[in-house]
Design an enzyme around this catalytic site. Structure first.
Site, PDB file in Angstrom:
ATOM      1  N   ASN A 220      55.564  21.178   2.528  1.00 42.70           N
ATOM      2  CA  ASN A 220      54.622  22.225   2.142  1.00 42.70           C
ATOM      3  C   ASN A 220      55.112  23.570   2.697  1.00 42.70           C
ATOM      4  O   ASN A 220      54.377  24.288   3.395  1.00 42.70           O
ATOM      5  CB  ASN A 220      53.220  21.906   2.639  1.00 42.70           C
ATOM      6  CG  ASN A 220      52.152  22.607   1.825  1.00 42.70           C
ATOM      7  OD1 ASN A 220      52.453  23.435   0.955  1.00 42.70           O
ATOM      8  ND2 ASN A 220      50.900  22.291   2.107  1.00 42.70           N
ATOM      9  N   HIS A 252      42.094  23.283   4.845  1.00 46.73           N
ATOM     10  CA  HIS A 252      42.099  22.052   4.069  1.00 46.73           C
ATOM     11  C   HIS A 252      40.696  21.605   3.693  1.00 46.73           C
ATOM     12  O   HIS A 252      40.512  20.973   2.649  1.00 46.73           O
ATOM     13  CB  HIS A 252      42.806  20.936   4.848  1.00 46.73           C
ATOM     14  CG  HIS A 252      44.293  20.969   4.728  1.00 46.73           C
ATOM     15  ND1 HIS A 252      45.082  21.771   5.531  1.00 46.73           N
ATOM     16  CD2 HIS A 252      45.147  20.316   3.892  1.00 46.73           C
ATOM     17  CE1 HIS A 252      46.356  21.596   5.196  1.00 46.73           C
ATOM     18  NE2 HIS A 252      46.425  20.728   4.209  1.00 46.73           N
TER      19      HIS A 252
END
Length: 378
Positions: A220, A252
């Site tokens: 990521n 998140h």
């Protein structure tokens, strides 16, 4: 989530360009200077950046300056070109990975669902068998990210977004700006053929993913850069690590598993730093073979630690995650705290003023050219 990245990155770039840069250039790092925005974008420019079709669903993140340079052709002008070069090779490679991941999602992933970790049979396994199952479940869980990211990278490159310049030696176009994951580097390592050893033996060169820091840099990737640019580099060094991990958890969502994972990730990062300072220079002093063994050892422990780390991220629930950790005796927690508090007492860390002496010689251009990526070992 991607919209949050785009909006905040523009906000900080404007803050750097319109306030901090005017106050003093010394307040900005070279990276922040390059990304600073001195004029407020028009409504059209801002909307085009935030809602561009290539990345609006799942990223990867393109920073505002890079996106505008793609739109107005600055990227190709800097490379001395009149038009964007063909991206067929880059797109074909990424589509091949996408197809491979899609096949894995319908064949391998169903064999190792997260429910295997919560089933009664998990408790009956041996300790090593539990660790192996955790590894396979974590690997299966990563496939959906690999599929989405590589597909998005391919779409971006096909449109011209992601061109990062021309290789100085080969004169080939480089399409790495939108790369969000290096699957081979994260999952395994790379083989390097050097001029010295080409005809005699292969040297395993753990260029990537042999420790936690390197693994996070290829996983990521654009999010890691966003966290560093918007949070880590702007916070007091004493608190930057833990605050950045907490910010990542909040970004998140609000499942307890995210917070368990990222708080433990901060602890693992500290443990990795301490062990590196205490052990790396000692292995280096014993020669190349022992240093290669050190890289192999850290690579193996990193694979185990990362699989252990993401259990709550996969399961999401607090008590279920704790139950799984209980089944493996919280062993990685205990090892991490032992590395942080006990290891420096047994093996004192290297003095910072001599740390520069243990640098390993970097591969030459010819060595880099001969680098061959391993296929999946899994």
């Amino acid at each position: 989530m991607v919209l949050v990245q785009k909006v905040t990155s523009v906000a900080f770039a404007l803050y750097d360009g319109q306030y901090r840069a005017k106050k003093s250039d010394r307040l900005l790092s070279d990276d922040q200077k390059g990304l600073a925005i001195t004029a407020v974008p028009s409504v059209l420019e801002y909307a085009a950046y935030v809602f561009n079709f290539q990345t609006v669903i799942c990223g990867p993140l393109a920073f505002y300056g890079d996106f505008i340079a793609f739109i107005d052709g600055t990227k190709i002008k800097r490379a001395g070109l009149k038009r964007y070069p063909s991206a067929r090779k880059a797109v074909a490679t990424k589509l091949a990975f996408t197809i491979g991941c899609a096949i894995m999602m319908v064949t391998f992933v169903p064999i190792y669902p997260p429910t295997l970790l919560t089933a009664p049979a998990f408790a009956e396994r041996s300790f090593l068998s539990k660790l192996m199952l955790i590894y396979w479940v974590a690997l299966a869980a990563r496939m959906k990210y690999y599929f989405a990211w590589t597909l998005s990278e391919a779409i971006s490159n096909a449109s011209g977004l992601g061109f990062s310049g021309v290789d100085e030696k080969t004169k080939e176009p480089v399409w790495e700006l939108m790369n969000n994951i290096d699957i081979v580097a994260f999952e395994v390592c790379k083989l390097i053929f050097t001029e010295k050893t080409l005809l005699t033996y292969l040297t395993l060169n753990f260029q990537n993913s042999f420790n936690q820091r390197d693994a996070f840099q290829v996983w990521n990737r654009t999010t890691e850069i966003w966290l560093r640019r918007t949070a880590y580099d702007r916070l007091p060094p004493k608190y930057a690590l833990f605050i950045t991990y907490i910010l990542s958890a909040i970004w998140h969502g609000f499942h307890p598993g995210y917070y368990l994972t990222f708080l433990l990730g901060a602890i693992f990062t500290v443990a990795a730093r301490v062990s590196r300072r205490c052990l790396r220079f000692r292995f280096l002093a014993y020669g190349e073979k022992w240093f290669t063994f050190y890289h192999l050892l850290t690579w193996i422990t990193t694979k185990i630690a990362l699989s252990y780390l993401v259990i709550p991220f996969i399961l999401l629930e607090f008590f279920i995650s704790i139950k799984v950790y209980t089944e493996v005796y919280f062993f990685a927690h205990l090892v991490a705290f032992a590395l942080i508090f006990a290891l420096p007492l047994v093996f004192p860390p290297q003095r910072r003023d001599t740390a520069a002496d243990d640098k390993v010689k970097k591969p030459t251009n010819s060595e880099k050219e001969a680098t061959v990526g391993l296929k999946y070992l899994q």
